[in-house]
Design a protein around this motif. Structure first.
Motif, mmCIF file in Angstrom:
data_model
loop_
_atom_site.group_PDB
_atom_site.id
_atom_site.type_symbol
_atom_site.label_atom_id
_atom_site.label_comp_id
_atom_site.label_asym_id
_atom_site.label_seq_id
_atom_site.Cartn_x
_atom_site.Cartn_y
_atom_site.Cartn_z
ATOM 1 N N SER A 7 -28.059 14.657 -42.310
ATOM 2 C CA SER A 7 -29.424 14.257 -42.659
ATOM 3 C C SER A 7 -29.433 13.764 -44.094
ATOM 4 N N GLY A 8 -30.548 13.141 -44.473
ATOM 5 C CA GLY A 8 -30.712 12.727 -45.861
ATOM 6 C C GLY A 8 -30.559 11.245 -46.118
ATOM 7 N N GLY A 9 -30.169 10.501 -45.105
ATOM 8 C CA GLY A 9 -30.045 9.062 -45.298
ATOM 9 C C GLY A 9 -31.407 8.412 -45.427
ATOM 10 N N GLY A 10 -31.392 7.133 -45.769
ATOM 11 C CA GLY A 10 -32.642 6.399 -45.905
ATOM 12 C C GLY A 10 -32.456 5.105 -46.645
ATOM 13 N N ARG A 41 -17.712 6.682 -44.370
ATOM 14 C CA ARG A 41 -18.770 5.698 -44.170
ATOM 15 C C ARG A 41 -18.206 4.469 -43.467
ATOM 16 N N GLN A 42 -19.114 3.830 -42.733
ATOM 17 C CA GLN A 42 -18.724 2.626 -41.996
ATOM 18 C C GLN A 42 -19.820 1.589 -42.135
ATOM 19 N N ALA A 43 -19.475 0.483 -42.771
ATOM 20 C CA ALA A 43 -20.389 -0.643 -42.899
ATOM 21 C C ALA A 43 -20.224 -1.542 -41.676
ATOM 22 N N ALA A 89 -25.460 1.344 -55.001
ATOM 23 C CA ALA A 89 -25.375 -0.107 -55.032
ATOM 24 C C ALA A 89 -25.442 -0.643 -53.602
ATOM 25 N N PRO A 90 -25.810 -1.924 -53.443
ATOM 26 C CA PRO A 90 -25.895 -2.481 -52.080
ATOM 27 C C PRO A 90 -24.602 -2.310 -51.280
ATOM 28 N N GLU A 91 -23.467 -2.321 -51.951
ATOM 29 C CA GLU A 91 -22.201 -2.161 -51.223
ATOM 30 C C GLU A 91 -21.979 -0.747 -50.710
ATOM 31 N N ASP A 92 -22.843 0.181 -51.062
ATOM 32 C CA ASP A 92 -22.790 1.534 -50.509
ATOM 33 C C ASP A 92 -23.514 1.619 -49.158
ATOM 34 N N THR A 93 -24.169 0.550 -48.769
ATOM 35 C CA THR A 93 -24.871 0.527 -47.486
ATOM 36 C C THR A 93 -23.893 0.728 -46.339
ATOM 37 N N ALA A 94 -24.180 1.719 -45.501
ATOM 38 C CA ALA A 94 -23.285 2.069 -44.396
ATOM 39 C C ALA A 94 -23.899 3.217 -43.613
ATOM 40 N N VAL A 95 -23.287 3.505 -42.479
ATOM 41 C CA VAL A 95 -23.558 4.763 -41.792
ATOM 42 C C VAL A 95 -22.570 5.785 -42.335
ATOM 43 N N TYR A 96 -23.092 6.909 -42.772
ATOM 44 C CA TYR A 96 -22.259 7.958 -43.349
ATOM 45 C C TYR A 96 -22.052 9.067 -42.319
ATOM 46 N N THR A 115 -29.130 2.757 -46.633
ATOM 47 C CA THR A 115 -29.346 1.353 -46.931
ATOM 48 C C THR A 115 -29.806 1.223 -48.374
ATOM 49 N N VAL A 116 -29.083 0.413 -49.145
ATOM 50 C CA VAL A 116 -29.410 0.216 -50.546
ATOM 51 C C VAL A 116 -29.840 -1.226 -50.737
ATOM 52 N N SER A 117 -31.059 -1.423 -51.173
ATOM 53 C CA SER A 117 -31.579 -2.768 -51.391
ATOM 54 C C SER A 117 -31.278 -3.219 -52.824
#
Length: 118
Positions: A7-10, A41-43, A89-96, A115-117
């Motif tokens: 939990s904790g994503g967003g 993590r998987q982008a 950072a946007p490059e951290d966007t992924a499913v963890y 998701t990092v905008s």
């Protein structure tokens, strides 16, 4: 009930922070405590990569891309592992994904989206 529950994503803006949690409700304490716990993590369109790990002695390791920004920790009394993510950072966007390993047995959580905008 799942072996591991994340939990904790967003959605967060660049520079922001999130804290992910991974609980192991079906794991008894004597098994959880010595387990190697890892966050992957998987982008989209990419392989699943190791982000951070913490073993039973609380020794931690990090991918170079997150060193100094992410912190992994565990609370054995709650059978929970955390991933504090700062300066996202946007490059951290992924499913963890959370992973638990002990004596050759490997368990995965269902994943939580980060998701990092810009």
């Amino acid at each position: 009930q799942a072996q591991l529950v994340e939990s904790g994503g967003g959605l967060v803006q660049a520079g922001g922070s999130l804290r992910l949690s991974c609980k192991a409700p079906r794991t008894i304490t004597s098994v959880f405590n010595p387990s190697l716990m890892r966050w992957y993590r998987q982008a989209p369109g990419k392989e699943r990569d190791l982000v951070a790990s913490i073993d039973g002695d609380r020794t931690t390791e990090y991918a170079d891309s997150v060193k100094g920004r992410f912190t992994i920790s565990r609370d054995n009394s709650r059978k929970t592992v955390y991933l504090q993510m700062n300066d996202l950072a946007p490059e951290d966007t992924a499913v963890y994904y959370c992973n638990r390993m002990l004596s050759g047995q490997n368990f995965w959580g269902q994943g939580t989206q980060v998701t990092v905008s810009p």
